[in-house]
Design a protein around this motif. Structure first.
Motif, short mmCIF file in Angstrom:
data_model
loop_
_atom_site.label_atom_id
_atom_site.label_comp_id
_atom_site.label_asym_id
_atom_site.label_seq_id
_atom_site.Cartn_x
_atom_site.Cartn_y
_atom_site.Cartn_z
N LEU A 1 0.83 -1.22 0.00
CA LEU A 1 0.00 0.00 0.00
C LEU A 1 0.86 1.26 0.00
O LEU A 1 0.58 2.21 -0.73
CB LEU A 1 -0.94 0.01 1.21
N ARG A 2 1.91 1.26 0.80
CA ARG A 2 2.78 2.44 0.85
C ARG A 2 3.47 2.66 -0.50
O ARG A 2 3.60 3.78 -0.97
CB ARG A 2 3.83 2.28 1.96
N ILE B 1 -5.29 4.40 -11.07
CA ILE B 1 -5.20 2.96 -11.31
C ILE B 1 -4.15 2.34 -10.38
O ILE B 1 -4.34 1.24 -9.85
CB ILE B 1 -4.89 2.68 -12.80
N MET B 2 -3.07 3.07 -10.15
CA MET B 2 -2.00 2.58 -9.27
C MET B 2 -2.53 2.37 -7.85
O MET B 2 -2.20 1.38 -7.19
CB MET B 2 -0.86 3.61 -9.27
N LEU B 3 -3.37 3.30 -7.38
CA LEU B 3 -3.93 3.18 -6.03
C LEU B 3 -4.84 1.95 -5.92
O LEU B 3 -4.79 1.21 -4.94
CB LEU B 3 -4.72 4.45 -5.67
N ILE B 4 -5.67 1.77 -6.96
CA ILE B 4 -6.57 0.61 -6.97
C ILE B 4 -5.76 -0.68 -7.03
O ILE B 4 -6.02 -1.64 -6.30
CB ILE B 4 -7.57 0.72 -8.15
N LEU B 5 -4.75 -0.69 -7.90
CA LEU B 5 -3.89 -1.88 -8.04
C LEU B 5 -3.20 -2.21 -6.72
O LEU B 5 -3.03 -3.39 -6.40
CB LEU B 5 -2.83 -1.63 -9.10
N GLY B 6 -2.81 -1.18 -5.98
CA GLY B 6 -2.15 -1.39 -4.68
C GLY B 6 -3.03 -2.21 -3.76
O GLY B 6 -2.57 -3.18 -3.14
N VAL B 7 -4.32 -1.85 -3.70
CA VAL B 7 -5.26 -2.58 -2.83
C VAL B 7 -5.45 -4.01 -3.34
O VAL B 7 -5.41 -4.98 -2.57
CB VAL B 7 -6.61 -1.84 -2.74
#
Lengths: 284, 127
Positions: B15-16, B74-80
């Motif tokens: 996540l970070r 998209i990067m934030l969603i992919l992180g989760v």
């Protein structure tokens, strides 16, 4: 020199995000709950675009603060995941309700939630040492199967606190409701999640707030994907708001939360209520 | 002094990292946005509009600055998504059945979100 207008807009959006992060973290509502009313009431952004973009910012906020609580062993991953099943399901329903709700009604619902949401935080903060009260001594079969228990180190007491989560089915139902609010309005709805974990599940308040902060990102991802696929997310808006929100909530959690007096919290709650009334008036 | 597990640490790291990457994309994207729009910006300033995932991918392929900024979302969603996948992998490895089931359920719910979103986009016409 047409660019100056755009630079000013970038600055205003950064400050909106910063204010949202600051007030949102202090009142337990999250950055987008504060940023969305400002965006719609003062900057003329359509409500659904503000909601669809706000939900992505919520992911950024939770991935920053919630993940930190996990690393420190305060947030409980197992409890967060088990309850996120309900909130994510609720969020899917919430987005669908949003799409078919008249915009004016959406303003009224948003404003009403903003009025109600800070209340549990105000009440909870006034009730002293609730972290150390053992609330339930036994677990229901589902909570046992899911292994909903944990331990964390309390800095203030210099001791480990053990706890168990119980009444999972009832908590699941209330979390489903929190998920609907989250999907419907694109906010974290953390106050409702804390309420469910604290009062229904019987978790220590510190664990409830930390786990809620972590779970918010999971719930928001479910709603965020839907809004993104449908086309209610503005990548430029997200990008200009997110750094401000992250910085605002970081400052709030690291500095203000330790310094802030109860009076300051009341002032910020009054700001939230002012924004809430504006939202309701827009809907009438 | 804490009792965080392998899964906790994996989720934290992913996540970070996703937030960090997302912020880097934002900085590069905003700089690119201003560079490309320097000459063409009207006095109205920036224009905000919703973009669907399909359009976002097309914009990215064309090198549109807004499309590049969309990569941060998209990067934030992919992180989760990756953090849940990592939890699933770890829980399978350590034979933690309940956590594995819950993680798998969460991934299925994310798939359901995509499916419902697509269904709404294709078949229905929201206001």
């Amino acid at each position: 020199m047409g660019c100056i207008e755009a630079y000013i807009e970038v600055l205003i959006l950064f400050l909106t995000g910063f204010l949202g992060g600051l007030v949102g973290a202090l009142t337990g509502l999250g950055g987008s709950a504060i940023a969305t009313p400002i965006l719609t009431s003062y900057l003329g952004i359509p409500l659904r675009i503000a909601i669809g973009s706000g939900v992505i910012i919520t992911i950024a906020n939770s991935s920053t603060s919630g993940a930190g609580y996990l690393a420190r062993g305060i947030a409980n991953l197992r409890i967060g995941y088990s309850l996120a099943v309900a909130t994510m399901l609720g969020s899917i329903v919430g987005v669908l309700i949003n799409l078919y709700t008249p915009t004016k009604l959406l303003y009224i619902v948003f404003g009403s939630v903003l009025i109600i949401a800070p209340l549990p935080g105000i009440i909870a903060r006034g009730s002293g040492d609730r972290d150390f009260v053992v609330k339930h001594s036994s677990q229901d079969p589902v909570s046992v199967k899911l292994g909903l228990r944990g331990i964390y180190y309390d800095e203030r007491r210099k001791t480990y606190i053990e706890y168990i989560g119980s009444r999972y089915p009832l908590s699941f139902l209330s979390m489903f409701g929190a998920g609907i609010i989250s999907g419907l309005l694109g906010i974290g709805a953390g106050a409702f999640k804390v309420l469910s974990m604290d009062y229904i599940m019987g978790l220590p308040f510190k664990v409830s707030t930390a786990t809620s902060s972590f779970m918010i990102g999971l719930t928001a991802t479910s709603g965020g994907i839907q809004y993104l696929v449908i086309g209610y997310t503005d990548p430029v808006l997200v990008s200009l708001l997110a750094p401000g929100v992250i910085l605002g909530s970081y400052i709030s959690s690291k500095i203000l939360n330790k310094l802030a007096s109860r009076t300051l919290r009341y002032i910020f709650t009054a700001v939230v209520w002012f924004l809430a009334i504006e939202m309701i008036l827009r809907g009438l | 002094m804490n009792r965080s597990t392998d899964a906790d640490r994996a989720v934290y790291t992913i996540l970070r990292l996703s937030v960090l990457l997302s912020l880097i994309i934002i900085v590069v994207g905003v700089a690119n946005l201003f560079y490309q729009l320097q000459g063409s910006l009207s006095s109205e300033g920036l224009v905000f509009r919703g973009v669907s995932l399909g359009n976002l991918v097309r914009m990215m392929l064309k090198g549109d600055p807004a499309g590049i900024l969309g990569l941060s979302a998209i990067m934030l969603i992919l992180g989760v998504v990756l953090s849940i996948t990592a939890t699933l992998a770890i829980s399978v490895r350590v034979k933690d059945k309940s956590l594995a089931i819950v993680s798998a359920l969460l991934l299925m719910l994310l798939l359901l979100s995509v499916s419902v979103g697509l269904l709404v986009k294709i078949t229905l016409s929201p206001p």
